[in-house]
Design an enzyme around this catalytic site. Structure first.
Site, PDB file in Angstrom:
ATOM      1  N   ARG A 232      90.715 -45.850  58.676  1.00  0.00           N
ATOM      2  CA  ARG A 232      90.148 -46.903  57.842  1.00  0.00           C
ATOM      3  C   ARG A 232      90.597 -46.679  56.396  1.00  0.00           C
ATOM      4  NH1 ARG A 232      89.712 -49.061  61.843  1.00  0.00           N
ATOM      5  NH2 ARG A 232      87.942 -50.098  62.851  1.00  0.00           N
ATOM      6  N   GLU A 261      93.225 -54.409  52.870  1.00  0.00           N
ATOM      7  CA  GLU A 261      93.908 -55.056  53.993  1.00  0.00           C
ATOM      8  C   GLU A 261      93.337 -56.413  54.372  1.00  0.00           C
ATOM      9  OE1 GLU A 261      92.301 -53.269  58.120  1.00  0.00           O
ATOM     10  OE2 GLU A 261      93.122 -51.746  56.778  1.00  0.00           O
ATOM     11  N   HIS A 293      97.792 -52.707  60.300  1.00  0.00           N
ATOM     12  CA  HIS A 293      96.734 -52.357  61.259  1.00  0.00           C
ATOM     13  C   HIS A 293      97.211 -52.632  62.687  1.00  0.00           C
ATOM     14  CE1 HIS A 293      92.161 -51.596  61.093  1.00  0.00           C
ATOM     15  NE2 HIS A 293      92.605 -51.222  62.278  1.00  0.00           N
TER      16      HIS A 293
END
Length: 328
Positions: A232, A261, A293
């Site tokens: 994360r 993001e 991601h």
């Protein structure tokens, strides 16, 4: 069942589920939000995978429409406000192990790329420079020490892969697992930071781990160390990471997640200046690999995300025991 952020790659597995169970799954391409939560009216179950945090206004509306279970198709659950989820009697489940190997293999690929300086070599070649200065001399993985921060499912798979290639592997985790001693040595975080040539982080994000890696931690890392984050973005102080990359202290970084993001991952742009400033600075560096991601993105992982999420929906509706209830 309503599927938010339903993607094309999930359709075959959604169709397989419908054929096998007779359930109707309504696919919504957008993330769950206050603008579209009304679409759950008349549905029995809701599933989503999210990059943006779920709007606070969503929780009372889910309760109003009789929805008391939200099935996340992801490992991470930091998009959820658990205080509001509890207030409105909303049970949260996730998919904690859709494919630990997918993420571990991706991290290994990125780590070896940076260790052998392939991204830097490719960047030089795009500039028509095919020379081999001594700055491009690299090392072999069996001579290196790899530090794994967070030795859960993904961290364990990561440690096993590096160990199989001959690396010395250190692990840091508050929870000790004796079985892992076969392929790593447990240590404290300062020791890991000072000894590891490649550092890869695989911990959940919560209040206790926010900016777990900041200025003091980067200062402890060896000159030339490679840092990889596929967990994360909030685990890392990105501004400080960029400083240590730009000043040459770190040898490279592989980032599948960023704090910013939600502003641009899984979207398409035409103008580079529309992208967040932190990404622009990272993208300008030859020794940085940023991916949107996507470390999880394999056929097996997508299949498991769909099936395990829908299985939890089914269990909740029939009163069976939930396998992956999240209780942070």
């Amino acid at each position: 069942m309503l599927f938010f952020d339903a993607s094309v790659d999930e359709i075959p597995y959604i169709q397989q589920w419908e054929q096998a169970t007779g359930d109707e799954i309504i696919q919504i391409p957008d993330f769950l939000s206050k603008e579209n939560v009304h679409l759950v009216a008349g549905c029995d179950a809701v599933s989503t995978k999210q990059i943006p945090v779920i709007d606070d206004e969503v929780y009372p509306q889910l309760a109003e429409f009789g929805i008391h279970h939200l099935a996340l198709r992801s490992v991470g659950y930091n998009v959820v406000n658990f205080e509001l989820a509890n207030q409105y009697d909303l049970t949260i489940t996730n998919v904690p192990a859709y494919s630990p190997r997918a993420i571990a293999e991706n991290g290994l690929t990125v780590g070896l790329n940076l260790l052998r300086k392939l991204s830097t070599i490719q960047a030089r070649m795009r500039r028509l420079d095919f020379t081999l200065p001594t700055s491009l001399l690299s090392d072999e993985i069996f001579t290196k020490t790899v530090g794994v921060i967070g030795v859960g499912r993904i961290g364990t798979a990561t440690a096993q892969l590096y160990h199989a290639l001959g690396a010395n592997v250190l692990g840091y985790d508050p929870v000790y697992n004796a079985a892992n001693e076969a392929f790593l040595t447990y240590t404290d975080l300062p020791t890991l930071l000072t000894q590891a040539d490649i550092i890869t982080i695989h911990t959940p994000l919560d209040e206790s781990t926010y900016h777990l890696i900041g200025e003091p931690e980067f200062q402890q890392m060896k000159p030339g160390a490679i840092f990889i984050n596929q967990a994360r973005g909030g685990l890392v102080d990105t501004a400080t990471l960029i400083q240590h990359l730009e000043n040459g202290h770190l040898g490279g970084a592989g980032l599948d997640v960023l704090s910013s993001e939600s502003e641009f991952f899984w979207k398409q742009f035409t103008t580079p200046t529309d992208l967040p400033a932190d990404y622009q600075r990272l993208a300008a560096l030859d020794n940085v690999i940023v991916t949107p991601h996507s470390a999880y993105y394999t056929n097996l992982a997508v299949q498991n995300m769909v099936r395990q999420s829908l299985t939890e929906c089914q269990h909740f509706l029939t009163g069976e025991k939930l396998l992956y209830k999240v209780e942070p």
